[in-house]
Each structure stands twice: as C-alpha cells, then as structure tokens.
Design a protein around this motif. Structure first.
Motif, short mmCIF file in Angstrom:
data_model
loop_
_atom_site.label_atom_id
_atom_site.label_comp_id
_atom_site.label_asym_id
_atom_site.label_seq_id
_atom_site.Cartn_x
_atom_site.Cartn_y
_atom_site.Cartn_z
N THR A 6 8.96 -4.74 7.97
CA THR A 6 9.06 -4.42 6.57
C THR A 6 9.91 -5.17 5.98
OG1 THR A 6 10.69 -2.72 7.00
CG2 THR A 6 8.12 -2.04 6.85
N ASN A 7 10.86 -5.89 6.62
CA ASN A 7 11.76 -6.78 5.99
C ASN A 7 11.26 -7.90 5.38
OD1 ASN A 7 13.93 -4.87 6.97
ND2 ASN A 7 14.28 -6.31 8.65
N LEU A 8 10.25 -8.26 5.84
CA LEU A 8 9.41 -9.75 5.51
C LEU A 8 8.46 -9.22 4.58
CD1 LEU A 8 8.46 -11.35 8.99
CD2 LEU A 8 10.66 -11.49 7.47
N ARG A 9 8.29 -8.01 4.01
CA ARG A 9 7.33 -7.64 2.80
C ARG A 9 7.91 -6.97 1.72
NH1 ARG A 9 2.55 -9.29 5.17
NH2 ARG A 9 2.20 -9.30 7.27
N PRO A 10 8.42 -7.57 0.59
CA PRO A 10 8.93 -6.93 -0.32
C PRO A 10 8.08 -5.84 -0.95
CG PRO A 10 8.81 -9.25 -0.64
CD PRO A 10 7.89 -8.73 0.64
N GLY A 11 9.07 -4.59 -0.89
CA GLY A 11 8.64 -3.46 -1.26
C GLY A 11 7.97 -2.36 -0.25
N LEU A 12 7.60 -2.83 1.07
CA LEU A 12 6.87 -2.07 1.81
C LEU A 12 7.59 -1.11 2.50
CD1 LEU A 12 4.19 -1.79 3.43
CD2 LEU A 12 4.96 -3.06 5.08
N THR A 13 8.84 -1.04 2.48
CA THR A 13 9.80 0.09 2.80
C THR A 13 9.70 1.31 2.06
OG1 THR A 13 11.25 -1.49 4.33
CG2 THR A 13 12.09 0.68 3.93
N GLU A 14 10.04 1.10 0.79
CA GLU A 14 9.93 2.00 -0.28
C GLU A 14 8.65 2.68 -0.43
OE1 GLU A 14 11.13 4.67 -3.37
OE2 GLU A 14 12.38 3.63 -1.86
N LEU A 15 7.51 1.79 -0.18
CA LEU A 15 6.17 2.50 -0.25
C LEU A 15 5.80 3.27 0.91
CD1 LEU A 15 3.14 2.34 -1.50
CD2 LEU A 15 2.84 0.23 -0.09
N ILE A 16 6.33 2.92 1.88
CA ILE A 16 6.05 3.88 3.27
C ILE A 16 6.83 5.06 2.94
CG2 ILE A 16 6.68 4.25 5.65
CD1 ILE A 16 6.02 0.93 5.82
N LYS A 17 8.03 4.85 2.46
CA LYS A 17 8.90 6.38 2.37
C LYS A 17 7.98 7.15 1.36
CE LYS A 17 13.04 7.13 -0.06
NZ LYS A 17 14.20 6.55 -0.64
N ARG A 18 7.88 6.55 0.33
CA ARG A 18 6.99 7.45 -0.60
C ARG A 18 5.67 8.03 -0.15
NH1 ARG A 18 8.25 6.65 -6.03
NH2 ARG A 18 6.93 7.98 -6.32
N LEU A 19 4.80 7.40 0.57
CA LEU A 19 3.62 7.79 0.95
C LEU A 19 3.91 8.96 2.11
CD1 LEU A 19 1.64 4.45 1.44
CD2 LEU A 19 1.45 6.10 -0.28
N ARG A 20 5.01 8.86 2.89
CA ARG A 20 5.26 9.87 3.84
C ARG A 20 5.21 11.13 2.98
NH1 ARG A 20 9.03 6.29 7.54
NH2 ARG A 20 7.40 5.46 8.88
N LEU A 21 5.97 11.31 1.81
CA LEU A 21 6.19 12.30 1.10
C LEU A 21 5.20 12.79 0.64
CD1 LEU A 21 9.41 11.11 -0.84
CD2 LEU A 21 9.57 12.68 0.89
N CYS A 22 3.96 12.33 0.36
CA CYS A 22 2.66 12.69 -0.44
C CYS A 22 1.57 13.07 0.43
CB CYS A 22 2.25 12.08 -1.61
SG CYS A 22 1.82 10.04 -1.31
N THR A 23 1.43 12.53 1.68
CA THR A 23 0.43 12.50 2.70
C THR A 23 0.44 13.79 3.40
OG1 THR A 23 1.56 11.19 4.22
CG2 THR A 23 0.00 10.05 2.83
N GLY A 24 1.51 14.61 3.56
CA GLY A 24 1.71 15.84 4.38
C GLY A 24 1.64 16.96 3.42
N ARG A 25 1.44 16.93 2.19
CA ARG A 25 1.46 18.15 1.18
C ARG A 25 0.28 19.09 1.35
NH1 ARG A 25 3.52 15.23 -4.19
NH2 ARG A 25 5.54 14.43 -3.56
N THR A 26 -0.93 18.46 1.48
CA THR A 26 -2.15 19.31 1.42
C THR A 26 -3.11 18.76 2.51
OG1 THR A 26 -3.77 20.21 -0.07
CG2 THR A 26 -2.82 17.79 -0.38
N SER A 27 -4.13 19.64 2.79
CA SER A 27 -5.17 19.23 3.61
C SER A 27 -6.40 18.85 2.74
CB SER A 27 -5.42 20.46 4.49
OG SER A 27 -5.94 21.43 3.92
#
Length: 179
Positions: A6-27
């Motif tokens: 993720t260090n070589l890919r600008p913005g990927l770390t933040e994207l992963i963090k935010r996706l983790r917050l929304c993917t587990g909310r509902t089935s």
C-alpha cells in the motif's frame, strides 16, 4: 492478505480502511455495493494507484491488477486498451466500480425466455461510479474509446484464488434489443 504494498499505491491504505467499515455492516449485497460506491465517490482514487507500466495495459487483452484481497472484499484495477472487452457475464458477488480514466461502455442484458436481450447501454466517463449485485447483473464491458481506460473494481469476496464471474453467456446470433 495484501497483494501489493500500500505504500507504493497512493490512497490505497485509506481506501482499504474505509471499505472495511462499510463491508461488514449488512448482509444485503446491493446495500453494501451502494455503501462502497459512496466511499469511492468520496475518496476519488486516481490512476496513480497503478504503476506507469501497469497503466499501459497489454495488447493481448484487458489486464487485471489485484491491489488488495481479504475475506470481505478484493480491490482490482482493470486496464482496457481501445477495443478490448469482456465476455457477456454475471457475478457471484456484489461489485462496485469507479472509472479512473477514459470511458467505459457497458451493455446490460436480461434473459427473456430462452433469449439473451440487451436492455441498455451505458457510457461511463471518468469519475462514474456504479454498484451491482446478483441476480440482476448480466453485462459486457468494453473500451469503445481511442485511449486507455482504467477502472477500479471492489468485489464482495476474497478473489485471491478465483474470479467473481459466475458464468459467461454465449450469443449464437446478434443479441436482440428490447424497446
């Protein structure tokens, strides 16, 4: 499992963090796809997620660049040279995508009796975001433009050992169109 640093890919770390917050909310797959679409709209990742070599694509066919996989989702960037396309297919899981560069053309299909019918065609320019979920997701994607197109896809599964495609559809003759 992180596929690319993720260090070589600008913005990927933040994207992963935010996706983790929304993917587990509902089935509910479509609700999740829409939540992921909101994240992509807000963060607006850029083609710089890919290296210069990755952004060139391949003359042999569109390329997939897996950027991240984990149990709940995978992030893949697809690079489309002019004229490159997928087969007509549908998916096993929800998918949300953002057009990072160029224009993507998407043909939408439905099954009517024993026929595959194209019901719509959408031109998605840079910045367009869309989310879909089975069973209403039969489509074909292609680059009808004259420049390289890049799309960022988030799939609702760990695709490190496989694909999100459920099945490919064969058209025996030109697909019919509904009005």
């Amino acid at each position: 499992m992180t596929v690319a640093s993720t260090n070589l890919r600008p913005g990927l770390t933040e994207l992963i963090k935010r996706l983790r917050l929304c993917t587990g909310r509902t089935s509910e797959p479509l609700v999740t796809a829409q939540a992921v679409a909101s994240v992509l709209t807000e963060l607006r990742p850029t083609p710089r997620l890919l290296t210069a070599a990755e952004r060139e694509g391949s003359a042999a066919g569109y390329t997939r660049n897996t950027l991240h996989t984990e149990a709940d989702f995978s992030i893949t960037a697809l690079v489309w040279r002019p004229g490159q396309r997928t087969e007509i297919h549908d998916h096993l899981v929800w998918c949300t995508f953002l057009v990072l560069q160029g224009t993507e053309t998407e043909n939408i299909f439905d099954i009517e009796g024993d026929r595959l019918v194209r019901t719509a065609q959408r031109q998605r320019p840079t910045g367009s975001v869309s989310g879909v979920a089975p069973p209403d997701d039969i489509h074909q994607v292609h680059n009808a433009g004259d420049t390289v197109a890049i799309t960022l896809h988030v799939y609702g599964a760990d695709l490190s050992k496989g694909t999100s495609v459920r099945r490919n559809y064969q058209v025996r003759t030109a697909p019919t169109y509904s009005s």
